[in-house]
Design a protein around this motif. Structure first.
Motif, mmCIF file in Angstrom:
data_model
loop_
_atom_site.group_PDB
_atom_site.id
_atom_site.type_symbol
_atom_site.label_atom_id
_atom_site.label_comp_id
_atom_site.label_asym_id
_atom_site.label_seq_id
_atom_site.Cartn_x
_atom_site.Cartn_y
_atom_site.Cartn_z
ATOM 1 N N TYR A 265 0.785 -1.420 -0.178
ATOM 2 C CA TYR A 265 0.036 0.057 -0.016
ATOM 3 C C TYR A 265 0.835 1.161 -0.076
ATOM 4 O O TYR A 265 0.654 2.265 -0.651
ATOM 5 N N ILE A 266 1.948 1.238 0.786
ATOM 6 C CA ILE A 266 2.793 2.329 1.020
ATOM 7 C C ILE A 266 3.653 2.624 -0.373
ATOM 8 O O ILE A 266 3.601 3.756 -0.844
ATOM 9 N N GLU A 267 3.904 1.710 -0.688
ATOM 10 C CA GLU A 267 4.789 1.624 -1.978
ATOM 11 C C GLU A 267 4.308 2.130 -3.077
ATOM 12 O O GLU A 267 4.539 2.703 -4.053
ATOM 13 N N THR A 268 2.828 1.384 -3.322
ATOM 14 C CA THR A 268 1.981 2.094 -4.502
ATOM 15 C C THR A 268 1.711 3.385 -4.324
ATOM 16 O O THR A 268 2.174 4.235 -5.415
ATOM 17 N N LEU A 270 3.522 5.850 -2.787
ATOM 18 C CA LEU A 270 4.757 6.783 -3.134
ATOM 19 C C LEU A 270 5.079 6.474 -4.788
ATOM 20 O O LEU A 270 5.628 7.704 -5.165
ATOM 21 N N ASN A 271 4.908 5.614 -5.223
ATOM 22 C CA ASN A 271 5.000 5.687 -6.738
ATOM 23 C C ASN A 271 4.013 6.560 -7.616
ATOM 24 O O ASN A 271 4.615 7.088 -8.473
ATOM 25 N N ILE A 272 2.878 6.617 -7.388
ATOM 26 C CA ILE A 272 1.946 7.598 -7.699
ATOM 27 C C ILE A 272 2.206 8.772 -7.058
ATOM 28 O O ILE A 272 2.333 10.042 -8.387
ATOM 29 N N CYS A 273 2.779 9.207 -6.266
ATOM 30 C CA CYS A 273 3.274 10.468 -5.895
ATOM 31 C C CYS A 273 4.355 10.831 -6.851
ATOM 32 O O CYS A 273 4.331 11.984 -7.213
ATOM 33 N N ASP A 274 5.315 10.188 -7.023
ATOM 34 C CA ASP A 274 6.356 10.384 -7.739
ATOM 35 C C ASP A 274 6.189 10.552 -9.298
ATOM 36 O O ASP A 274 6.818 11.106 -10.068
ATOM 37 N N TYR A 275 5.060 9.782 -9.561
ATOM 38 C CA TYR A 275 4.725 9.707 -11.085
ATOM 39 C C TYR A 275 4.165 11.150 -11.437
ATOM 40 O O TYR A 275 4.435 11.778 -12.220
ATOM 41 N N ARG A 341 10.191 2.693 6.186
ATOM 42 C CA ARG A 341 10.115 3.628 5.213
ATOM 43 C C ARG A 341 10.236 5.117 5.646
ATOM 44 O O ARG A 341 9.479 5.715 5.505
ATOM 45 N N ALA A 342 11.285 5.003 6.633
ATOM 46 C CA ALA A 342 11.515 6.390 7.341
ATOM 47 C C ALA A 342 12.032 7.368 6.196
ATOM 48 O O ALA A 342 11.693 8.531 6.697
ATOM 49 N N ASP A 343 12.367 7.089 5.180
ATOM 50 C CA ASP A 343 12.720 7.934 3.948
ATOM 51 C C ASP A 343 11.336 8.977 3.517
ATOM 52 O O ASP A 343 11.498 9.897 3.389
ATOM 53 N N ARG A 344 10.170 8.269 3.731
ATOM 54 C CA ARG A 344 9.105 9.026 3.114
ATOM 55 C C ARG A 344 7.862 8.876 3.958
ATOM 56 O O ARG A 344 6.882 9.603 3.633
ATOM 57 N N VAL A 345 7.709 8.123 4.965
ATOM 58 C CA VAL A 345 6.802 8.159 5.980
ATOM 59 C C VAL A 345 7.152 8.808 6.991
ATOM 60 O O VAL A 345 8.079 8.542 7.827
ATOM 61 N N LYS A 346 6.688 10.051 7.297
ATOM 62 C CA LYS A 346 7.133 10.966 8.273
ATOM 63 C C LYS A 346 6.292 11.287 9.453
ATOM 64 O O LYS A 346 6.666 11.895 10.385
ATOM 65 N N ILE A 347 4.889 10.884 9.259
ATOM 66 C CA ILE A 347 3.736 11.178 10.228
ATOM 67 C C ILE A 347 3.204 10.118 10.357
ATOM 68 O O ILE A 347 2.581 9.399 9.238
ATOM 69 N N ALA A 348 2.746 9.506 11.669
ATOM 70 C CA ALA A 348 1.668 8.454 11.453
ATOM 71 C C ALA A 348 0.911 8.500 12.955
ATOM 72 O O ALA A 348 1.563 9.119 13.814
ATOM 73 N N CYS A 349 -0.280 8.218 12.797
ATOM 74 C CA CYS A 349 -1.349 8.320 14.027
ATOM 75 C C CYS A 349 -2.018 7.146 14.459
ATOM 76 O O CYS A 349 -2.864 6.851 13.747
ATOM 77 N N GLN A 350 -1.449 6.298 15.311
ATOM 78 C CA GLN A 350 -2.227 5.117 15.809
ATOM 79 C C GLN A 350 -3.556 5.648 16.132
ATOM 80 O O GLN A 350 -3.766 6.558 16.761
ATOM 81 N N SER A 351 -4.478 4.751 16.035
ATOM 82 C CA SER A 351 -5.895 5.241 16.183
ATOM 83 C C SER A 351 -6.814 4.003 17.072
ATOM 84 O O SER A 351 -6.513 2.817 16.680
ATOM 85 N N LEU A 352 -7.261 4.620 18.036
ATOM 86 C CA LEU A 352 -7.377 5.722 18.516
ATOM 87 C C LEU A 352 -6.549 5.919 19.952
ATOM 88 O O LEU A 352 -6.062 4.618 20.313
ATOM 89 N N LEU A 353 -6.464 7.061 20.713
ATOM 90 C CA LEU A 353 -5.601 7.017 21.784
ATOM 91 C C LEU A 353 -6.333 6.257 23.241
ATOM 92 O O LEU A 353 -5.657 5.491 23.567
#
Length: 502
Positions: A265-268, A270-275, A341-353
């Protein structure tokens, strides 16, 4: 016993870890806010009504950022209902969760809580029933110096200095037909771009997050991202992804393999973003803000009420999942994906607190306890800082219905050059022991600093009745020889090994 070998070299890294991947999410849903983080009558409550016992657990968990106020809730929410004198605030019907919202807690209260919890706020604007004007109003209220209407209103409400919220989400799950104000990709892309453009004129320092897909199985996934990005790319910094996984009834091996779907999911995306970046001839990269993620475990729930079972109540106890040891393993692998994928995943929010798909559970007028999923989060938030090492895995794998090759042992390695340490995180997906050999090329281990594991002989064990039933333990299961470390992993376990290097 299974055998795997992992090779790593400090010369080959994936990216520097952004501490904001250890974020969480607070939504006005069920008991997340009311009797979750906020309960003025509680014996531990502070002067603002926030539960001190919960704040302590949040700090110990290592949460760095929190997204607010939703979630589905935000798409029919008027932020102005939650400011000013509490006694004058309107009671409203929240259409997302069919609840009565008292508005006792709003933006200013959340900012006080965020300060007390020592977390960075991430604020979502309503692009369901609202739009550009409301987004600009709340941005002015939060971030502008006094001298204009909304900034003066903030000061009149007791907050002279701007809040300076850095990260803003342009709506929530607008691809989902369950969303109030659901839009097509074209419709959302246009309103998100015009809103984001205006917001960055008002405050160029902010960063913006557009809605990506709400799940990897959504029929519009992929097409949605491309269309939205082609409209919004110039004003965006991130695209969001959401994902929850269930399916425990399919068996442990199938259940735990779902983290590979998340990787894909993440890789796909990121590929769309770069395209789109190349297509639109843009210079900046768009990264991922994975601002809702978790395990959906309704089959294990004791309190199984849904919104349909308890309509139009105030803070009803709905969807309060009880997590098992097994759930904690998938949860750990999901969080490890962001580190990978620390190079491109910069924020994440575990749901819920709190209380719904949560790490922290509260009892009204009572105690607080943590679920098994709390511990992998807390350990990674404390120890996974630095750069992610690129690794190569060889060893045992298994097949399931969705993936032909699933590593028996999931892993990620983090290198902290300042401390001269390497920390390895493992998930043993197998119901048998596994021996993992980690070859550290160009590095020589000096000492094992920590070896902490989470496991239980009953994979369905929970912390609901015995709150310390599933908790981490320190093990002496690591040996060093030359540049290699060997770890004997307990069946169905999460483990962290911290190594000091020579």
């Amino acid at each position: 016993m299974r055998h795997v070998t992992i090779k790593a070299d400090t010369a080959f890294t994936k990216g520097r870890i952004d501490d904001r991947i250890y974020g969480s999410f607070v939504e006005h849903m069920g008991r997340v806010v009311y009797t979750g983080i906020y309960e003025p009558s509680h014996k531990t409550a502070d002067e603002n009504g926030f539960r001190g016992d919960v704040l302590q657990k949040v700090r110990q968990m290592g949460v760095t950022a929190v997204r607010y106020p939703g979630g589905n809730f935000v798409s029919n929410y008027d932020w102005r209902d939650g400011i000013g004198p509490v006694e004058k605030r309107p009671r409203k019907r929240d259409l997302a969760w069919k609840s009565i919202e008292t508005n006792e807690v709003g933006l200013d209260e959340f900012m006080k809580w965020a300060d007390a919890a020592e977390v960075a706020p991430i604020y979502a604007v309503n692009l369901g029933t609202k739009g550009i004007e409301e987004a600009l109003a709340v941005l002015e209220y939060c971030n502008m110096e006094t001298g204009t209407y909304y900034s003066d209103l903030r000061a009149a409400n007791g907050h002279e200095k701007p809040y300076g919220i850095r990260t803003w989400c342009l709506g929530n799950e607008m691809d989902g037909d369950w969303q109030i104000g659901h839009k097509t990709a074209e419709e959302y892309g246009r309103i998100a771009y015009e809103t984001g453009k205006a917001m960055k004129i008002l405050d160029p320092s902010i960063e913006l997050v557009a809605c990506g897909s709400s799940m990897s199985t959504n029929p519009t996934f992929g097409d949605w991202e491309q269309t939205v990005l082609e409209h919004c790319y110039p004003c965006l910094d991130y695209i969001s992804l959401h994902q929850y996984y269930g399916g425990q009834e399919k068996g442990t091996s199938e259940f735990l393999a779902q983290s590979l779907d998340m990787e894909r999911y993440i890789e796909t995306v990121l590929n769309i973003c770069d395209y789109v970046r190349v297509k639109k001839k843009m210079s900046h990269k768009i990264n991922i803000c994975f601002d809702e993620w978790g395990v959906w475990s309704m089959s294990d729930v004791q309190v199984q009420k849904s919104v349909e079972d308890a309509p139009w109540q105030t803070a009803p106890a709905i969807s309060e999942q009880i997590y098992t040891m097994e759930d904690a393993l998938l949860f750990a692998s999901m969080l490890m994906n962001f580190i990978k994928r620390a190079d491109r995943v910069k924020i994440a929010c575990q749901s819920l607190l709190t209380n719904i798909s949560s790490c922290i559970m509260t009892e009204k007028d009572g105690g607080v306890w943590v679920q098994p999923v709390y511990y992998p989060f807390a350990l990674m938030a404390k120890y996974a800082h630095g750069v992610t090492l690129d690794t190569r895995y060889t060893g045992d794998t298994y097949a399931c219905s969705t993936f032909e090759t699933v590593p028996c042992v999931d892993h990620v390695l983090v290198y902290d050059g300042q401390k001269h340490e390497v920390t390895v995180f493992f998930v043993n997906r197998m119901e048998e022991s596994a021996e993992a050999t980690v070859s550290l090329q160009g590095m020589e281990p000096e000492a094992v600093l920590k070896s902490i594991a989470l496991f239980h002989e009953d994979k369905k064990a929970t912390n609901q009745k015995e709150h310390d039933c599933v908790t981490p333990v320190e093990l002496e299961n690591v040996s060093c020889s030359g540049n290699e470390i060997s770890v004997e992993l307990v069946p169905l376990s999460f483990q962290m090994v911290q190594i000091r290097l020579k």
